[in-house]
Design a protein around this motif. Structure first.
Motif, PDB file in Angstrom:
ATOM      1  N   VAL A   1     -27.174  -2.757 -49.240  1.00 49.53           N
ATOM      2  CA  VAL A   1     -26.302  -2.327 -50.345  1.00 49.53           C
ATOM      3  C   VAL A   1     -26.972  -1.197 -51.133  1.00 49.53           C
ATOM      4  N   GLN A   2     -28.264  -1.357 -51.420  1.00 47.63           N
ATOM      5  CA  GLN A   2     -28.988  -0.320 -52.160  1.00 47.63           C
ATOM      6  C   GLN A   2     -28.978   1.005 -51.406  1.00 47.63           C
ATOM      7  N   SER A   3     -29.253   0.955 -50.113  1.00 40.89           N
ATOM      8  CA  SER A   3     -29.265   2.177 -49.306  1.00 40.89           C
ATOM      9  C   SER A   3     -27.891   2.837 -49.289  1.00 40.89           C
ATOM     10  N   PHE A   4     -26.842   2.024 -49.210  1.00 39.03           N
ATOM     11  CA  PHE A   4     -25.482   2.564 -49.192  1.00 39.03           C
ATOM     12  C   PHE A   4     -25.174   3.332 -50.475  1.00 39.03           C
ATOM     13  N   PHE A   5     -25.449   2.709 -51.623  1.00 35.80           N
ATOM     14  CA  PHE A   5     -25.108   3.350 -52.894  1.00 35.80           C
ATOM     15  C   PHE A   5     -26.003   4.552 -53.194  1.00 35.80           C
ATOM     16  N   GLU A   6     -27.226   4.544 -52.705  1.00 35.85           N
ATOM     17  CA  GLU A   6     -28.090   5.703 -52.908  1.00 35.85           C
ATOM     18  C   GLU A   6     -27.716   6.872 -52.005  1.00 35.85           C
ATOM     19  N   SER A   7     -26.819   6.629 -51.066  1.00 36.90           N
ATOM     20  CA  SER A   7     -26.330   7.695 -50.181  1.00 36.90           C
ATOM     21  C   SER A   7     -24.959   8.214 -50.630  1.00 36.90           C
ATOM     22  N   HIS A   8     -24.535   7.845 -51.844  1.00 35.51           N
ATOM     23  CA  HIS A   8     -23.141   8.128 -52.223  1.00 35.51           C
ATOM     24  C   HIS A   8     -22.821   9.618 -52.296  1.00 35.51           C
ATOM     25  N   GLN A   9     -23.789  10.453 -52.677  1.00 39.74           N
ATOM     26  CA  GLN A   9     -23.504  11.889 -52.731  1.00 39.74           C
ATOM     27  C   GLN A   9     -23.239  12.446 -51.341  1.00 39.74           C
ATOM     28  N   ALA A  10     -24.017  12.007 -50.369  1.00 42.70           N
ATOM     29  CA  ALA A  10     -23.804  12.446 -48.992  1.00 42.70           C
ATOM     30  C   ALA A  10     -22.475  11.927 -48.465  1.00 42.70           C
ATOM     31  N   ILE A  11     -22.109  10.698 -48.834  1.00 37.73           N
ATOM     32  CA  ILE A  11     -20.840  10.120 -48.395  1.00 37.73           C
ATOM     33  C   ILE A  11     -19.668  10.904 -48.972  1.00 37.73           C
ATOM     34  N   ILE A  12     -19.770  11.249 -50.246  1.00 43.35           N
ATOM     35  CA  ILE A  12     -18.707  12.032 -50.893  1.00 43.35           C
ATOM     36  C   ILE A  12     -18.559  13.392 -50.217  1.00 43.35           C
ATOM     37  N   ALA A  13     -19.689  14.051 -49.942  1.00 42.41           N
ATOM     38  CA  ALA A  13     -19.648  15.366 -49.298  1.00 42.41           C
ATOM     39  C   ALA A  13     -19.005  15.286 -47.917  1.00 42.41           C
ATOM     40  N   LEU A  14     -19.362  14.267 -47.159  1.00 43.27           N
ATOM     41  CA  LEU A  14     -18.831  14.123 -45.802  1.00 43.27           C
ATOM     42  C   LEU A  14     -17.341  13.788 -45.818  1.00 43.27           C
ATOM     43  N   CYS A  15     -16.939  12.874 -46.682  1.00 45.55           N
ATOM     44  CA  CYS A  15     -15.534  12.487 -46.748  1.00 45.55           C
ATOM     45  C   CYS A  15     -14.660  13.615 -47.303  1.00 45.55           C
ATOM     46  N   THR A  16     -15.210  14.389 -48.221  1.00 42.37           N
ATOM     47  CA  THR A  16     -14.482  15.555 -48.738  1.00 42.37           C
ATOM     48  C   THR A  16     -14.266  16.579 -47.631  1.00 42.37           C
ATOM     49  N   TYR A  17     -15.281  16.810 -46.830  1.00 35.05           N
ATOM     50  CA  TYR A  17     -15.165  17.727 -45.696  1.00 35.05           C
ATOM     51  C   TYR A  17     -14.072  17.255 -44.734  1.00 35.05           C
ATOM     52  N   LEU A  18     -14.069  15.953 -44.431  1.00 38.78           N
ATOM     53  CA  LEU A  18     -13.065  15.417 -43.519  1.00 38.78           C
ATOM     54  C   LEU A  18     -11.662  15.551 -44.106  1.00 38.78           C
ATOM     55  N   ARG A  19     -11.516  15.244 -45.377  1.00 39.13           N
ATOM     56  CA  ARG A  19     -10.199  15.329 -46.009  1.00 39.13           C
ATOM     57  C   ARG A  19      -9.634  16.737 -45.925  1.00 39.13           C
ATOM     58  N   GLU A  20     -10.461  17.743 -46.195  1.00 41.29           N
ATOM     59  CA  GLU A  20     -10.001  19.131 -46.107  1.00 41.29           C
ATOM     60  C   GLU A  20      -9.702  19.524 -44.666  1.00 41.29           C
ATOM     61  N   LEU A  21     -10.504  19.016 -43.767  1.00 31.14           N
ATOM     62  CA  LEU A  21     -10.309  19.330 -42.351  1.00 31.14           C
ATOM     63  C   LEU A  21      -8.989  18.768 -41.846  1.00 31.14           C
ATOM     64  N   LEU A  22      -8.651  17.560 -42.252  1.00 35.03           N
ATOM     65  CA  LEU A  22      -7.442  16.914 -41.751  1.00 35.03           C
ATOM     66  C   LEU A  22      -6.162  17.537 -42.298  1.00 35.03           C
ATOM     67  N   LYS A  23      -6.256  18.272 -43.399  1.00 39.60           N
ATOM     68  CA  LYS A  23      -5.059  18.914 -43.961  1.00 39.60           C
ATOM     69  C   LYS A  23      -4.423  19.884 -42.978  1.00 39.60           C
ATOM     70  N   ASN A  24      -5.279  20.539 -42.167  1.00 42.40           N
ATOM     71  CA  ASN A  24      -4.764  21.546 -41.236  1.00 42.40           C
ATOM     72  C   ASN A  24      -5.156  21.234 -39.793  1.00 42.40           C
ATOM     73  N   ILE A  25      -5.333  19.957 -39.489  1.00 43.68           N
ATOM     74  CA  ILE A  25      -5.847  19.571 -38.183  1.00 43.68           C
ATOM     75  C   ILE A  25      -4.930  20.026 -37.052  1.00 43.68           C
ATOM     76  N   GLU A  26      -3.616  20.035 -37.300  1.00 45.37           N
ATOM     77  CA  GLU A  26      -2.665  20.428 -36.257  1.00 45.37           C
ATOM     78  C   GLU A  26      -2.726  21.921 -35.960  1.00 45.37           C
ATOM     79  N   ASP A  27      -3.256  22.709 -36.886  1.00 48.36           N
ATOM     80  CA  ASP A  27      -3.261  24.169 -36.730  1.00 48.36           C
ATOM     81  C   ASP A  27      -4.573  24.700 -36.171  1.00 48.36           C
ATOM     82  N   LEU A  28      -5.550  23.855 -35.952  1.00 45.42           N
ATOM     83  CA  LEU A  28      -6.839  24.332 -35.462  1.00 45.42           C
ATOM     84  C   LEU A  28      -6.737  24.780 -34.010  1.00 45.42           C
ATOM     85  N   ASP A  29      -7.324  25.946 -33.717  1.00 50.71           N
ATOM     86  CA  ASP A  29      -7.366  26.356 -32.314  1.00 50.71           C
ATOM     87  C   ASP A  29      -8.485  25.593 -31.611  1.00 50.71           C
ATOM     88  N   GLU A  30      -8.556  25.756 -30.297  1.00 52.09           N
ATOM     89  CA  GLU A  30      -9.497  24.961 -29.512  1.00 52.09           C
ATOM     90  C   GLU A  30     -10.943  25.229 -29.899  1.00 52.09           C
TER      91      GLU A  30
END
Length: 294
Positions: free
Chosen positions: A144-173
Motif C-alpha cells: 500500500v505504501q509503495s502504491f501511494f508513493e507512486s501516485h505522481q507516476a500513476i497520474i502521469a501515465l493515466c493522463t497520457y492514456l486518457r489523451e491517447l484514447l480520445k483520438n485512438i480511432e484516428d491514429l495511423d499505423e
C-alpha cells in the motif's frame, strides 16, 4: 545440440541468485517477523488470546524457516494440506530425483527461482497453520505504501492514456506502433518497483515513467517488441468478426506494476490490437520478484 546449462542457483557466488538467498530472502523474512510482532495488539483486539498464540506460533515457524535458509538446510515438504500442497511436494521430489541419491535439494543448491517461490509458499504455510490470523497479508503495508508513493507516476501515465484514447480511432499505423511500444516498455519497467527486489525497502516509481524509456532501453536483455507488434497488427488486419486475438498478462504485484499492466490492456483493447485480455494473478499474497524481457 548443446547441453542445457545448469539452473542459476545460490551456489554461484557473486550472482544475483547468491545475493538473493544470502541477503534478500533473510531480510524479507526478518521484515515479515517484525510485521507480525508489531501487530500483536491488533491480533489480541480482534481474536483475544487465540490471536496472540497464533502470532507466537507463526513467528516461531518463520524464525525456523529463516535459520534453515541461512544454514543451507535441505528443503522440506509442505505440510499444510492446501490445494496446491501436492504439486509443491511433487516438484520437490522431482528435484530430489535429479540429484540421483547425491544429497537433498537445499537452499543454496536448488534453482534460485524455485527457492524464492518456495520461501513465499512457506510463509503462507506458517500463517495457514495458525488460525485465526491465517488470512493476514504480511506484505499489505509495504504494498500500500509503495502504491501511494507512486501516485505522481500513476497520474502521469493515466493522463497520457486518457489523451491517447480520445483520438485512438484516428491514429495511423506508425503512431499506433509508437504508442504500443511505449506502453509495452512501461509495463516491463513497472517491475522495477518490485518490493522483493528491494527486500521490502521503498522502491516506488516517483517520476513520469514515459520520460525514462530511452535511458532504460539499453538494459533490456532480450527485445522482441517488433515481432510482437508485427503479430498483433497483422492479426488486426486479417481479423473477421468471429476472430479473437487474446493477450494473457501474468501479473506481478498489486501496486504500481498493476497500473502499468492495466494501462497496456486498455490500450490493446481500445486500439483493437486485441479483442480479449486475460489477467493471471497470484493465489497467495507475496512480494515475488519478476525478471522481465521483451
Amino acid at each position: 545440440m548443446a547441453a542445457v546449462p545448469a539452473s542459476l542457483a545460490g551456489s554461484f557466488k557473486g550472482s544475483f541468485a547468491y545475493y538473493t538467498i544470502k541477503d534478500r530472502l533473510p531480510q524479507i523474512l526478518t521484515k515479515v517477523i517484525d510485521t507480525l510482532h508489531r501487530h500483536k495488539n491488533e491480533f489480541f483486539e480482534e481474536h483475544g488470546e487465540k490471536g496472540i498464540e497464533a502470532e507466537k506460533n507463526t513467528i516461531s515457524l518463520l524464525s525456523k524457516l529463516r535459520n534453515e535458509l541461512q544454514t543451507d538446510k535441505p528443503l522440506v515438504p509442505l505440510d499444510d494440506k492446501l490445494p496446491d500442497t501436492l504439486l509443491w511436494n511433487q516438484y520437490l521430489e522431482y528435484q530430489q530425483n535429479l540429484l540421483d541419491g547425491n544429497g537433498q535439494p537445499s537452499w543454496f543448491q536448488s534453482p534460485w527461482l524455485y527457492v524464492e517461490c518456495y520461501m513465499y509458499r512457506r510463509i503462507h504455510e506458517a500463517l495457514a497453520q495458525n488460525p485465526p490470523i491465517d488470512d493476514y497479508d504480511v506484505f499489505k503495508e509495504v504494498k500500500v505504501q509503495s502504491f501511494f508513493e507512486s501516485h505522481q507516476a500513476i497520474i502521469a501515465l493515466c493522463t497520457y492514456l486518457r489523451e491517447l484514447l480520445k483520438n485512438i480511432e484516428d491514429l495511423d499505423e506508425k503512431q499506433l506502433q509508437e504508442d504500443f511500444l511505449k506502453l509495452l516498455q512501461v509495463s516491463l519497467w513497472g517491475n522495477k518497483c518490485d518490493l522483493s527486489i528491494s527486500a521490502g525497502e521503498d522502491n516506488s516509481q516517483k517520476a513520469n515513467p514515459l520520460k525514462s524509456l530511452d535511458d532504460l532501453k539499453p538494459f533490456i536483455l532480450v527485445d522482441d517488441m517488433e515481432s510482437i507488434w508485427s503479430l498483433l497488427i497483422n492479426c488486426k488486419k486479417r481479423r473477421t468478426s468471429e476472430d479473437i486475438t487474446r493477450i494473457d498478462i501474468v501479473l506481478d504485484n498489486a501496486g504500481y506494476e498493476l497500473i502499468t499492466d492495466l494501462v497496456l490492456a486498455d490500450f490493446l483493447l481500445s486500439s483493437k490490437l486485441a479483442t480479449e485480455v486475460h489477467f493471471h494473478g497470484k493465489c497467495i499474497p507475496c512480494c515475488l520478484s519478476a525478471i522481465g524481457s521483451l
